[in-house]
Write a protein that holds these residues in place. Structure first.
Motif, PDB file in Angstrom:
ATOM      1  N   SER A   1       4.033 -32.564 -53.749  1.00 50.51           N
ATOM      2  CA  SER A   1       2.777 -31.856 -54.028  1.00 50.51           C
ATOM      3  C   SER A   1       2.611 -31.627 -55.519  1.00 50.51           C
ATOM      4  O   SER A   1       1.509 -31.788 -56.080  1.00 50.51           O
ATOM      5  CB  SER A   1       2.754 -30.516 -53.280  1.00 50.51           C
ATOM      6  OG  SER A   1       2.836 -30.711 -51.885  1.00 50.51           O
ATOM      7  N   ILE A  50       7.594 -30.076 -51.704  1.00 53.27           N
ATOM      8  CA  ILE A  50       7.114 -29.335 -52.880  1.00 53.27           C
ATOM      9  C   ILE A  50       7.056 -30.260 -54.089  1.00 53.27           C
ATOM     10  O   ILE A  50       6.093 -30.231 -54.878  1.00 53.27           O
ATOM     11  CB  ILE A  50       8.024 -28.127 -53.142  1.00 53.27           C
ATOM     12  CG1 ILE A  50       7.883 -27.101 -52.011  1.00 53.27           C
ATOM     13  CG2 ILE A  50       7.689 -27.476 -54.480  1.00 53.27           C
ATOM     14  CD1 ILE A  50       8.843 -25.938 -52.124  1.00 53.27           C
ATOM     15  N   SER A  98       7.194 -20.472 -45.223  1.00 49.01           N
ATOM     16  CA  SER A  98       6.555 -21.787 -45.229  1.00 49.01           C
ATOM     17  C   SER A  98       5.210 -21.770 -44.520  1.00 49.01           C
ATOM     18  O   SER A  98       4.458 -22.738 -44.616  1.00 49.01           O
ATOM     19  CB  SER A  98       7.476 -22.807 -44.559  1.00 49.01           C
ATOM     20  OG  SER A  98       7.732 -22.422 -43.207  1.00 49.01           O
ATOM     21  N   GLU A 153       7.035 -19.394 -51.798  1.00 52.91           N
ATOM     22  CA  GLU A 153       6.950 -20.655 -51.077  1.00 52.91           C
ATOM     23  C   GLU A 153       8.171 -20.863 -50.197  1.00 52.91           C
ATOM     24  O   GLU A 153       8.067 -21.323 -49.070  1.00 52.91           O
ATOM     25  CB  GLU A 153       6.795 -21.803 -52.073  1.00 52.91           C
ATOM     26  CG  GLU A 153       5.423 -21.823 -52.734  1.00 52.91           C
ATOM     27  CD  GLU A 153       5.241 -23.085 -53.537  1.00 52.91           C
ATOM     28  OE1 GLU A 153       6.191 -23.898 -53.580  1.00 52.91           O
ATOM     29  OE2 GLU A 153       4.165 -23.267 -54.103  1.00 52.91           O
ATOM     30  N   GLU A 166      11.663 -29.574 -47.166  1.00 52.29           N
ATOM     31  CA  GLU A 166      10.775 -28.594 -47.821  1.00 52.29           C
ATOM     32  C   GLU A 166      10.759 -28.793 -49.326  1.00 52.29           C
ATOM     33  O   GLU A 166       9.702 -28.807 -49.962  1.00 52.29           O
ATOM     34  CB  GLU A 166      11.243 -27.190 -47.465  1.00 52.29           C
ATOM     35  CG  GLU A 166      10.331 -26.097 -48.003  1.00 52.29           C
ATOM     36  CD  GLU A 166      10.769 -24.717 -47.564  1.00 52.29           C
ATOM     37  OE1 GLU A 166      10.270 -23.739 -48.143  1.00 52.29           O
ATOM     38  OE2 GLU A 166      11.609 -24.623 -46.641  1.00 52.29           O
ATOM     39  N   HIS A 215       6.441 -33.597 -44.552  1.00 50.08           N
ATOM     40  CA  HIS A 215       5.919 -32.266 -44.251  1.00 50.08           C
ATOM     41  C   HIS A 215       6.949 -31.486 -43.421  1.00 50.08           C
ATOM     42  O   HIS A 215       7.489 -31.997 -42.428  1.00 50.08           O
ATOM     43  CB  HIS A 215       4.596 -32.367 -43.486  1.00 50.08           C
ATOM     44  CG  HIS A 215       3.811 -31.091 -43.496  1.00 50.08           C
ATOM     45  ND1 HIS A 215       4.123 -30.015 -42.699  1.00 50.08           N
ATOM     46  CD2 HIS A 215       2.736 -30.719 -44.233  1.00 50.08           C
ATOM     47  CE1 HIS A 215       3.271 -29.044 -42.916  1.00 50.08           C
ATOM     48  NE2 HIS A 215       2.426 -29.439 -43.849  1.00 50.08           N
ATOM     49  N   HIS A 266      -1.055 -19.124 -55.427  1.00 47.51           N
ATOM     50  CA  HIS A 266       0.167 -18.726 -56.113  1.00 47.51           C
ATOM     51  C   HIS A 266      -0.175 -18.569 -57.592  1.00 47.51           C
ATOM     52  O   HIS A 266      -0.427 -19.542 -58.296  1.00 47.51           O
ATOM     53  CB  HIS A 266       1.259 -19.772 -55.907  1.00 47.51           C
ATOM     54  CG  HIS A 266       2.625 -19.281 -56.282  1.00 47.51           C
ATOM     55  ND1 HIS A 266       2.988 -19.025 -57.585  1.00 47.51           N
ATOM     56  CD2 HIS A 266       3.712 -18.977 -55.514  1.00 47.51           C
ATOM     57  CE1 HIS A 266       4.232 -18.600 -57.615  1.00 47.51           C
ATOM     58  NE2 HIS A 266       4.690 -18.561 -56.368  1.00 47.51           N
ATOM     59  N   ASP A 299       2.640 -20.146 -45.333  1.00 49.63           N
ATOM     60  CA  ASP A 299       1.569 -20.084 -46.325  1.00 49.63           C
ATOM     61  C   ASP A 299       1.281 -21.436 -46.958  1.00 49.63           C
ATOM     62  O   ASP A 299       0.275 -21.580 -47.657  1.00 49.63           O
ATOM     63  CB  ASP A 299       1.925 -19.083 -47.429  1.00 49.63           C
ATOM     64  CG  ASP A 299       1.706 -17.646 -46.990  1.00 49.63           C
ATOM     65  OD1 ASP A 299       1.074 -17.449 -45.937  1.00 49.63           O
ATOM     66  OD2 ASP A 299       2.160 -16.727 -47.700  1.00 49.63           O
ATOM     67  N   GLU A 300       2.158 -22.409 -46.747  1.00 51.51           N
ATOM     68  CA  GLU A 300       1.998 -23.676 -47.450  1.00 51.51           C
ATOM     69  C   GLU A 300       0.701 -24.384 -47.099  1.00 51.51           C
ATOM     70  O   GLU A 300       0.041 -24.959 -47.959  1.00 51.51           O
ATOM     71  CB  GLU A 300       3.195 -24.586 -47.135  1.00 51.51           C
ATOM     72  CG  GLU A 300       4.485 -24.111 -47.763  1.00 51.51           C
ATOM     73  CD  GLU A 300       5.634 -25.037 -47.431  1.00 51.51           C
ATOM     74  OE1 GLU A 300       5.395 -26.034 -46.711  1.00 51.51           O
ATOM     75  OE2 GLU A 300       6.762 -24.768 -47.871  1.00 51.51           O
ATOM     76  N   LYS A 301       0.324 -24.361 -45.846  1.00 48.71           N
ATOM     77  CA  LYS A 301      -0.894 -25.081 -45.452  1.00 48.71           C
ATOM     78  C   LYS A 301      -2.161 -24.388 -45.936  1.00 48.71           C
ATOM     79  O   LYS A 301      -3.250 -24.968 -45.864  1.00 48.71           O
ATOM     80  CB  LYS A 301      -0.949 -25.245 -43.942  1.00 48.71           C
ATOM     81  CG  LYS A 301      -1.051 -23.947 -43.162  1.00 48.71           C
ATOM     82  CD  LYS A 301      -1.146 -24.237 -41.678  1.00 48.71           C
ATOM     83  CE  LYS A 301      -1.270 -22.949 -40.848  1.00 48.71           C
ATOM     84  NZ  LYS A 301      -1.376 -23.239 -39.406  1.00 48.71           N
ATOM     85  N   LEU A 334      -2.264 -23.064 -49.149  1.00 55.82           N
ATOM     86  CA  LEU A 334      -2.238 -23.042 -50.614  1.00 55.82           C
ATOM     87  C   LEU A 334      -3.476 -23.731 -51.180  1.00 55.82           C
ATOM     88  O   LEU A 334      -3.869 -24.815 -50.724  1.00 55.82           O
ATOM     89  CB  LEU A 334      -0.979 -23.724 -51.129  1.00 55.82           C
ATOM     90  CG  LEU A 334       0.335 -22.951 -50.936  1.00 55.82           C
ATOM     91  CD1 LEU A 334       1.513 -23.783 -51.411  1.00 55.82           C
ATOM     92  CD2 LEU A 334       0.297 -21.614 -51.669  1.00 55.82           C
TER      93      LEU A 334
END
Length: 818
Positions: free
Chosen positions: A74, A71, A135, A131, A67, A57, A197, A137-139, A141
């Motif tokens: 995920s 990705i 970063s 993305e 990062e 993470h 997204h 916004d990642e948590k 998504l």
């Protein structure tokens, strides 16, 4: 020259990037990324994903490639956690929309490269990939399964603000600073945040109805609402507030606080008073009231408003510090209080979660019973419920107050105090008390422990009725003390029925609320949502309108056609002319001595031993009969007399699917009716399933009247008498008999002088002209003409018989033909 070298170098670089992108696309293996085999179970895949996600993470791993690695992890888990995508990857090596078409794989890989080449900053460092650009916004998504299984159910506790974004979105970049600010402000208040997204989650974006980016929407109670204003902080904050119901918090003053706090008994909830110096209810309080609306009722007191001085003075409120008070059974003193200069969500949640129920809450539904009295999970997690079974009214007020006082003095984590009204929950009370006479009209106390979710409990009833005396208190206290060391004290066992929902609205109100909500949704969709979303509803509305107006128009034309085609009073002269013309073209002599030698219109008639044959010239069709679409196989109509000899073969043992069409006649009308019958049914002789017979009314009247009794209700027989006025005239009636299924259809003849005509079970009228008869003594007489006119609508009835649209009259068995 230098320009040429530069262009060549650029081409070489582009080719290398193309090759690398294709190789990376081909080399993507979710199994290798997660470190699992192709036969791994979903549990193993999930375990591996969690381990790698924690390790890579970006917030915890400061490696520059963390990062990108996160990705990939995920994406790999998204593929392998979905059985359909996993199967497609195992079969085709990809999870795109064109699985199963290997010839398109190269095209898709080039397309993926094309997107990476222009939209990914990995080579050109363009900040258009959302993305990589942010970063934070990642948590937030969201994936489709996560949205459906977790976000939607959670939206009944808190509203969600969801942003739809994508790559190569300049507007998304423009609103990013405002979005960050709003997220930081609203998340700490209890608003859920989500980011979708659209490039990676097209299914979810389509499900949400977002057809453009950026889009912002709100989700509450499973309902989606789109944001349509300028993206600024105040507008987004107001949008979130607008999602919440307007009746969550009641404004409280000196005039209505007693009424508000006294509703605890009716609503069966503790009541919360929020004291603050803000004129408008803060959003934090509204979100809190929404989250706990099923358990608590909220009121807001603006301490700076004139008319709240008495309330602040009575409860000793500090007007400069926000205060929250919870009132339960006693409104003169709060059950719990907190004060803080800055009310935090965590502080409020901890305070309210400890005071969700009254001291002795009333069991009004099964959900509340399960929360207050949970099932025993282990010996260390025993939960006992002390239940007061009482009645309503002043008669039981004293015993109830004593029970509440006992609950207040003996509050423990392992014991919950509740009560029910035995007249509202009769099945529940009878399961515990077993209709014991000593408890009739009195209160009783039971201590119970739930053992499973299907209603099984162990319990013990206090031997004497509960009166609230000191002795009763000592007995109950002693039992609770013994339960700590001896759980076997609860010796009785039973299965409790589910509780009735006492607070549920009546059916009409539920229907009204649903209708209002549906109209509101339609209104919002018409004026705010995308027209593409409204197409199914608009299509349904216009289809219904088209069917409605189409039916009205067709009915109107049908009625006018019936009126136009209704038979008018016939004049004798035109019929005479038609008879002359028709009979001149087709005449055939009778062949049997039993019939009077006369001339008849085609088809001609011959009688022999009950068998009637009709020799018919090919052109002998009356007007309107040519288009029946059935080609006769013979040039005559074969009609057999139904007697006791032919009865079994022609009716009782008739093959399945076959019908016998029987004409009812008498000796005086035999010749004229048979000729008219042959003319009307000739075009239907092409069907091998139809047989034609006639029945003598003079010989078998009782048999006919027995059958007609089964058609009395549906098709009453008119009181028409013959010339002797002694018996009903059934001549001209036609029965279609199905011997196998034991039913018949009835044709009632057209009566002269009756403009509408009657056809028994058939209600349509034939506009066809009555074809004429040939010249002769019998056919030219008034009686002969009247007899022939009885069958003027038989061909239309035959059409409906073949369509299967006639009414059927069933009989238990065929009577004997004596």
């Amino acid at each position: 020259m230098e320009l040429k070298k530069l262009s060549i170098s650029l081409v070489v670089v582009l080719v290398l990037v193309l090759v690398l992108q294709i190789l990376s696309a081909v080399d993507f293996d979710p199994y290798r990324i997660l470190g699992v085999s192709r036969t791994s179970s979903q549990a193993d895949i999930k375990k591996a994903y969690k381990k790698l996600a924690r390790e890579w993470h970006p917030d915890k791993n400061k490696d520059p490639g963390a990062e990108d690695k996160f990705i990939q992890i995920s994406k790999a888990y998204e593929i392998l956690s979905n059985e359909e995508k996993r199967s497609n990857f195992d079969r085709y090596g990809d999870v795109g929309e064109n699985q199963g078409y290997p010839q398109q794989q190269q095209h898709r890989q080039f397309h993926h490269f094309h997107e990476s080449f222009y939209f990914d900053e990995s080579f050109f460092h363009f900040p258009f990939n959302s993305e990589r650009r942010d970063s934070s916004d990642e948590k937030y998504l969201l994936h489709f399964s996560h949205y459906v299984n977790e976000i939607v159910p959670d939206s009944f506790k808190k509203p969600y603000l969801i942003k739809i974004t994508s790559d190569w979105c300049f507007s998304c970049i423009h609103i990013e600073p405002v979005w960050k600010e709003v997220v930081q402000e609203l998340e700490v208040l209890g608003v859920g945040i989500g980011v979708v997204h659209a490039g990676y989650e097209r299914r979810l974006a389509h499900h949400l109805g977002a057809h453009s980016t950026p889009s912002i929407l709100g989700l509450i109670n499973g309902k989606i609402s789109f944001f349509h204003n300028a993206v600024i902080r105040e507008n987004l904050r107001q949008f979130v507030e607008s999602l919440l119901p307007g009746n969550l918090i009641e404004k409280i003053t000196d005039k209505n606080y007693v009424r508000f706090l006294s509703n605890w008994k009716k609503e069966n909830k503790p009541h919360v008073l929020l004291f603050d110096h803000m004129p408008v209810v803060p959003l934090l309080y509204k979100l809190t009231a929404f989250a706990y609306r099923d358990y608590l009722s909220f009121g807001y007191v603006y301490v700076g408003l004139r008319g709240t001085e008495e309330l602040s003075r009575q409860y000793n409120i500090n007007v400069y510090t926000p205060t929250m008070m919870i009132f339960k059974e006693h409104i003169d003193k709060p059950a719990d209080v907190i004060q803080a200069r800055e009310m935090k969500k965590q502080l409020i949640d901890d305070f309210l979660s400890q005071n969700k129920f009254l001291l002795a809450a009333r069991l009004t539904n099964q959900k509340l019973f399960r929360e207050l009295c949970p099932v025993k999970k282990s010996h260390r997690q025993r939960k006992y419920c002390v239940v007061l079974l009482t009645g309503e009214g002043d008669k039981f007020a004293k015993t109830y107050e004593a029970f509440v006082a006992f609950a207040l003095a003996n509050t423990k984590d392992t014991v919950r105090f509740v009560h029910i009204y035995d007249d509202r929950q009769r099945d529940f009370a009878q399961a515990l008390l077993m209709d014991d006479e000593k408890y009739w009209g009195k209160s009783a106390v039971a201590i119970l422990e739930r053992r499973n979710n299907v209603g099984r409990v162990v319990y013990k009833i206090l031997e004497d009725a509960w009166e609230g005396s000191e002795e009763d208190n000592f007995i109950l206290l002693d039992l609770l003390a013994q339960l700590r060391t001896d759980p076997g004290l609860l010796s009785s066992d039973t299965v409790l029925p589910d509780l009735n929902d006492e607070l549920a609205p009546v059916f009409f109100l539920r229907w009204l609320y649903s209708a209002i909500e549906y109209v509101s949704d339609c209104w919002d969709s018409v004026f705010h949502n995308n027209w593409r979303e409204m197409m199914p509803l608009l299509s349904l509305i216009f289809s219904a309108l088209f069917i409605l107006f189409g039916t009205v128009i067709v009915q109107a034309f049908s009625d006018s056609s019936d009126e136009r085609d209704s038979p008018l009073p016939q004049k004798e002269e035109p019929n005479e002319e038609n008879e002359k013309t028709f009979s001149k073209e087709n005449r055939f002599p009778l062949l049997t001595p039993s019939c009077t030698s006369q001339a008849f219109s085609a088809p001609s008639l011959s009688c022999s031993r009950g068998l009637v044959g009709h020799s018919l010239a090919p052109t002998a069709f009356p007007p309107g009969r040519e288009g029946s679409g059935r080609i006769p196989k013979k040039g005559f109509v074969e009609v057999t007399e139904l007697t006791d000899v032919t009865y079994t073969s022609n009716l009782v043992r008739l093959r399945p699917g076959h019908m016998n069409v029987v004409l009812i006649l008498s000796n005086p009308t035999k010749t004229s009716l048979l000729q008219k019958f042959a003319l009307e049914v000739y075009t239907f002789t092409g069907s091998s399933c139809l047989h034609f017979s006639f029945l003598s009314l003079d010989k078998h009247r009782e048999w006919l009247e027995y059958l007609l009794e089964f058609a009395q209700d549906a098709a009453p027989i008119p009181n028409q008498y013959d010339k002797h006025f002694l018996e009903r005239d059934y001549t001209g009636y036609v029965l279609a008999l199905n011997g196998h299924k034991k039913y018949f259809c009835l044709f009632k003849p057209h009566r002269s002088g009756d403009e509408g005509g009657t056809m028994g079970s058939c209600e349509d009228y034939d506009p066809l002209l009555h074809t004429g008869e040939a010249r002769g003594k019998s056919s030219c007489s008034p009686g002969s003409k009247q007899a022939k006119n009885k069958l003027s609508k038989l061909s239309l009835w035959m059409e409906r018989l073949l369509e299967g649209s006639l009414q059927r009259f069933y009989i238990p068995s065929w009577p004997a033909l004596d």
